[in-house]
Design a protein around this motif. Structure first.
Motif, short mmCIF file in Angstrom:
data_model
loop_
_atom_site.label_atom_id
_atom_site.label_comp_id
_atom_site.label_asym_id
_atom_site.label_seq_id
_atom_site.Cartn_x
_atom_site.Cartn_y
_atom_site.Cartn_z
N SER A 397 0.81 -1.23 0.00
CA SER A 397 0.00 0.00 0.00
C SER A 397 0.84 1.27 0.00
O SER A 397 0.49 2.26 -0.66
N LYS A 398 1.98 1.26 0.73
CA LYS A 398 2.82 2.46 0.83
C LYS A 398 4.04 2.41 -0.08
O LYS A 398 4.74 3.40 -0.24
N GLY A 399 4.33 1.23 -0.62
CA GLY A 399 5.51 1.08 -1.48
C GLY A 399 6.54 0.18 -0.83
O GLY A 399 6.57 -0.01 0.39
N MET A 400 7.41 -0.39 -1.66
CA MET A 400 8.46 -1.29 -1.17
C MET A 400 9.59 -0.49 -0.52
O MET A 400 10.11 0.46 -1.09
N SER A 401 9.96 -0.91 0.69
CA SER A 401 11.08 -0.28 1.39
C SER A 401 12.28 -1.23 1.32
O SER A 401 12.14 -2.40 0.93
N PRO A 402 13.47 -0.76 1.71
CA PRO A 402 14.63 -1.66 1.74
C PRO A 402 14.44 -2.87 2.64
O PRO A 402 15.16 -3.86 2.51
N MET A 403 13.45 -2.80 3.57
CA MET A 403 13.21 -3.89 4.50
C MET A 403 12.11 -4.85 4.02
O MET A 403 11.91 -5.91 4.62
N SER A 404 11.40 -4.49 2.97
CA SER A 404 10.25 -5.30 2.52
C SER A 404 10.58 -6.76 2.23
O SER A 404 9.78 -7.65 2.54
N PRO A 405 11.75 -7.07 1.64
CA PRO A 405 12.05 -8.49 1.36
C PRO A 405 12.00 -9.38 2.60
O PRO A 405 11.70 -10.57 2.49
N ILE A 406 12.25 -8.79 3.77
CA ILE A 406 12.22 -9.60 5.00
C ILE A 406 10.82 -10.14 5.26
O ILE A 406 10.64 -11.30 5.65
N GLY A 407 9.79 -9.33 5.02
CA GLY A 407 8.42 -9.80 5.22
C GLY A 407 8.10 -10.98 4.33
O GLY A 407 7.49 -11.97 4.78
N PHE A 408 8.53 -10.92 3.08
CA PHE A 408 8.22 -12.00 2.14
C PHE A 408 9.02 -13.26 2.45
O PHE A 408 8.50 -14.38 2.32
N VAL A 409 10.27 -13.11 2.88
CA VAL A 409 11.06 -14.31 3.16
C VAL A 409 10.57 -14.99 4.44
O VAL A 409 10.56 -16.23 4.54
N TYR A 410 10.12 -14.20 5.43
CA TYR A 410 9.56 -14.81 6.64
C TYR A 410 8.23 -15.48 6.35
O TYR A 410 7.90 -16.51 6.94
N LEU A 411 7.47 -14.89 5.44
CA LEU A 411 6.22 -15.55 5.03
C LEU A 411 6.54 -16.90 4.40
O LEU A 411 5.89 -17.91 4.72
N GLY A 412 7.53 -16.93 3.53
CA GLY A 412 7.92 -18.19 2.90
C GLY A 412 8.37 -19.22 3.92
O GLY A 412 7.97 -20.39 3.86
N SER A 413 9.17 -18.78 4.88
CA SER A 413 9.66 -19.71 5.90
C SER A 413 8.52 -20.23 6.77
O SER A 413 8.46 -21.42 7.09
N PHE A 414 7.59 -19.33 7.12
CA PHE A 414 6.46 -19.73 7.96
C PHE A 414 5.56 -20.70 7.21
O PHE A 414 5.11 -21.71 7.78
N MET A 415 5.29 -20.42 5.94
CA MET A 415 4.45 -21.31 5.15
C MET A 415 5.10 -22.68 5.01
O MET A 415 4.43 -23.72 5.08
N ALA A 416 6.41 -22.69 4.80
CA ALA A 416 7.12 -23.97 4.68
C ALA A 416 7.03 -24.76 5.97
O ALA A 416 6.87 -25.99 5.95
N LYS A 417 7.12 -24.06 7.11
CA LYS A 417 7.04 -24.78 8.38
C LYS A 417 5.65 -25.36 8.60
O LYS A 417 5.49 -26.43 9.20
#
Length: 769
Positions: A397-417
């Motif tokens: 909604s606000k745009g991608m920040s330099p930290m945004s990739p962390i949210g997606f990688v943690y989502l991936g890790s959580f989904m895998a678990k």
């Protein structure tokens, strides 16, 4: 003595023709000025260092002119030379002082810059006189003092107040020159000179802000080069030049200097300086937004210092002030469904091409969220999906920040678990691709978590290089925590991959040194490494003790350390067949396993395998068999699911648990098939340690059935593989068990001679003989 006389003496001493010793004599003359006592001392020193030595093949003395030329003068010779400085012409003494201000050696190209920028006419001519006198040497593009004491004498020949003034004037002139030349190296040299002069050398206080700004520029350039120690020094010096009342008169400059100095202090592990710098910003900052950077660094420091609850509490407090609510009143399942629904309307390309975030407050808020996420993963795993959702919602909604990739990688890790390896792998790769769009500020953490997801799809051996990349990316940005995390997870992957134990021992020693070098002797990660290191040493058969001073304290404060403690003790008890201890610790592990990390990680591989093996072992010896079989079956199904996505890494482990489950159900024919499959798969996929384990457990199985010959054959095969892995302590334990379990006649022809032979090799390997 003169040079010709000296050459004659060297020729006579070495019994070599004068024409052959002339170059050597010239070097000795320049280093001793022909003083007979120093000549003798220098030649003896060269002989001791094997730079002047008799050659039996050529039947004469030989020497290495290049290496002799590069040798420093002996101390007493240097003292003699320093006394000769006073006899030099004044212009030569001044030139010696000028270059002494830059250290023991100076690049010739930089001397040329000094001659032009400072209008030092005749500088090279004066220095050539000093070279002829033996005070300086020209070599490899440098002019350097023949000895540190000569440099000190040249520097101290000028009074202290005049030295400070020269440093200041020289630095300011070079700083101006560097701007016209656009040369960063000259700028850094200029700042170093200004800082050597110090604030006391300033005669016009209006220069203070300018000098602080120059230090700011130098510190920023040092950060780009990942030299955070030098960067901190520049920022700190810049602060020292600020005048009283700087928070009112130079607010923006002061804020930037303090912010960056605090960041470097954190990277350097200097928590005391970080606290002092942060206090200044919090006291003088004009708004919450101006204080956010140091507040973020403070929460980071708390997490880094194993004070995760405080770090999480402070982060949530700041986010609340910024109007960000995690909305944890919903169920975890509802939160995950909402996040997936949000993403389902966008393709990966649409996500990658989302506009950039521009709001500075939201950018720093994202930093708090990502730090909150990594902390909650360890002690509040059920809260992680709520943080992940906030990061992804704000990014879209606000745009991608330099930290945004962390949210997606943690989502991936959580989904895998949760079991959805395919979706987890997708979002992990998406996070890596996002780094190319938003920058690599968080690359170390993203690579680290993404690699852990990848090992459940790709061969685990491939993860090692990825974690090396994660380590390098972390060090570039000064992210010591994730540099250490990449290192420990790489080591964990090596352990699961069956890398030889002696190599693992060396790797853990390296990690310990790295942690201590970065002031992390009390880190959670170091404690967890030391726990594994204890097991490795016991498997090797070493008597070395691993003391962990912070272990009890961290066990009480951190559930992930507690869980690791119980698992390590259960695992090593299982490996050495200590049933009561193994049952005690695996029971405690099950009691706290729900409070583990929210990420899917390599540690879960061994957790699933060994808790499954332990559960089936306990089931066969316990009255509460059904409960333990259910636990073992749960581990088996987990490994079966992982084997479907990565047969290379997990197939043999799944087969072994199938075998143990069949054994527990008295389905002996099925067990025989699965043991053979586990052995064959481990061998094919190059897991020598798990091939050994499969042979060993199959041997116990055949011993239970009374098939002695087959049991002995498998015990021998297990012993050989454990020996290949480097588990000499385990080999000895297995040998003792076999000796006590079988009659001497049944093992003396096959097992006994081979075990004795390999035991001798083991002892030689451990002692280094």
């Amino acid at each position: 003595m003169g040079e010709e006389t000296l050459n004659a003496m060297v020729s006579e001493t070495l019994r070599v023709l004068p024409r052959l010793t002339r170059t050597l004599a010239n070097i000795i003359y320049r280093k001793t000025k022909g003083n007979p006592l120093f000549v003798s001392e220098l030649m003896l020193s060269l002989n001791k260092k094997r730079l002047l030595f008799p050659s039996l093949s050529r039947r004469r003395w030989e020497w290495d002119n290049e290496k002799i030329m590069s040798q420093k003068l002996p101390d007493d010779v240097a003292v003699f030379f320093t006394q000769s400085i006073a006899d030099l012409p004044s212009n030569v003494r001044i030139s010696l002082f000028h270059i002494s201000c830059f250290g023991a050696s100076v690049e010739i190209a930089f001397v040329a810059t000094l001659e032009v920028a400072l209008e030092m006419r005749g500088l090279f001519d004066n220095l050539d006189i000093a070279v002829d006198e033996g005070l300086l040497e020209k070599k490899d593009g440098q002019i350097r003092f023949s000895h540190d004491r000569i440099q000190e004498a040249a520097y101290n020949a000028v009074p202290a107040d005049e030295r400070c003034l020269f440093h200041h004037v020289c630095g300011m002139t070079l700083a101006s020159y560097s701007t016209s030349e656009s040369d960063d190296n000259i700028l850094l040299a200029a700042v170093n000179q200004i800082n050597l002069g110090g604030p006391a050398a300033i005669q016009d206080t209006s220069q203070s802000s300018n000098i602080a700004t120059i230090n700011l520029r130098a510190g920023q350039k040092a950060m780009v080069m990942s030299d955070f120690g030098a960067a901190y020094s520049y920022f700190n010096n810049g602060i020292s030049f600020l005048q009283e009342g700087h928070w009112q008169e130079d607010y923006d400059l002061s804020l930037e200097l303090f912010d960056l100095a605090a960041r470097c202090a954190l990277t350097n592990g200097d928590i005391v300086s970080l606290k002092l710098l942060s206090q200044q910003v919090i006291a003088h900052g004009r708004s919450l937004e101006d204080k956010l950077n140091v507040l973020y660094l403070a929460t980071y420091a708390l997490a880094f210092s194993s004070r995760l609850p405080e770090s999480i509490e402070k982060s949530i407090g700041v986010l609340t002030k910024l109007g960000i609510d995690l909305q944890e009143s919903r169920s975890t399942e509802a939160c995950i469904q909402e996040t997936m629904a949000l993403l389902s309307t966008r393709t990966d390309d649409e996500i990658l091409n989302t506009r950039q975030m521009t709001d500075p407050t939201m950018i720093i808020a994202m930093k708090f969220l990502t730090k909150l996420e990594s902390g909650m993963c360890q002690i509040k795993p059920r809260s992680v999906p709520f943080v992940t959702q906030q990061i992804i919602e704000l990014s879209l909604s606000k745009g991608m920040s330099p930290m945004s990739p962390i949210g997606f990688v943690y989502l991936g890790s959580f989904m895998a678990k949760l079991g959805d390896i395919r979706s987890g792998y997708r979002y992990a790769k998406l996070a890596l691709s996002l780094l190319d769009k938003v920058g690599r500020e968080c690359a170390g953490e993203v690579i680290c978590i993404a690699t852990q997801v990848k090992i459940f799809v790709e061969p685990i051996q491939a993860a090692l290089e990825h974690h090396n990349d994660g380590y390098a990316a972390s060090m570039v940005t000064g992210d010591i925590f994730n540099a250490l995390l990449n290192t420990i997870l790489k080591d964990s992957c090596m352990y699961v991959a069956g890398v030889k134990l002696q190599t693992m021992r060396e790797e853990y020693d390296k990690f310990e040194r790295l942690a201590k070098e970065n002031n992390q002797s009390k880190s959670i990660l170091l404690v967890q490494v030391q726990q594994v290191q204890r097991d490795v040493l016991r498997l090797i058969g070493s008597d070395e003790e691993v003391a962990i001073p912070e272990e009890e304290k961290l066990i009480a404060l951190n559930s992930s350390v507690l869980k690791s403690f119980f698992f390590r003790n259960a695992h090593i008890s299982f490996m050495f067949r200590s049933y009561d201890e193994a049952k005690e610790y695996v029971s405690k592990f099950y009691e706290c396993r729900e409070n583990a990390w929210a990420n899917l990680m390599v540690t879960h591989v061994n957790h699933a395998l060994y808790t499954g093996l332990l559960s089936f072992w306990v089931a066969r010896k316990s009255r509460d068999a059904q409960c333990w079989i259910a636990r073992g079956s749960e581990s088996k199904l987990t490994l079966k699911r992982w084997a479907e996505s990565s047969p290379w890494t997990f197939e043999n482990k799944w087969y072994l648990l199938e075998a143990e489950e069949s054994f527990s159900h008295n389905d002996y024919e099925a067990a025989k098939v699965f043991y053979k499959q586990a052995i064959s798969s481990a061998k094919f996929h190059k897991f020598v340690h798990e091939e050994a384990l499969a042979y060993e457990l199959a041997a116990y199985f055949y011993l239970e059935l009374g098939e002695v010959e087959q049991s002995i054959e498998y015990f021998l095969a297990a012993h050989e593989r454990y020996h290949e892995w480097g588990a000499f302590g385990k080999c000895n334990s297995l040998f003792e068990f076999v000796k006590s379990s079988f009659s001497p006649t049944s093992i003396e022809s096959d097992f006994l001679p081979i075990c004795i032979a390999t035991d001798c090799v083991s002892k030689q390997t451990m002692t280094g003989n």
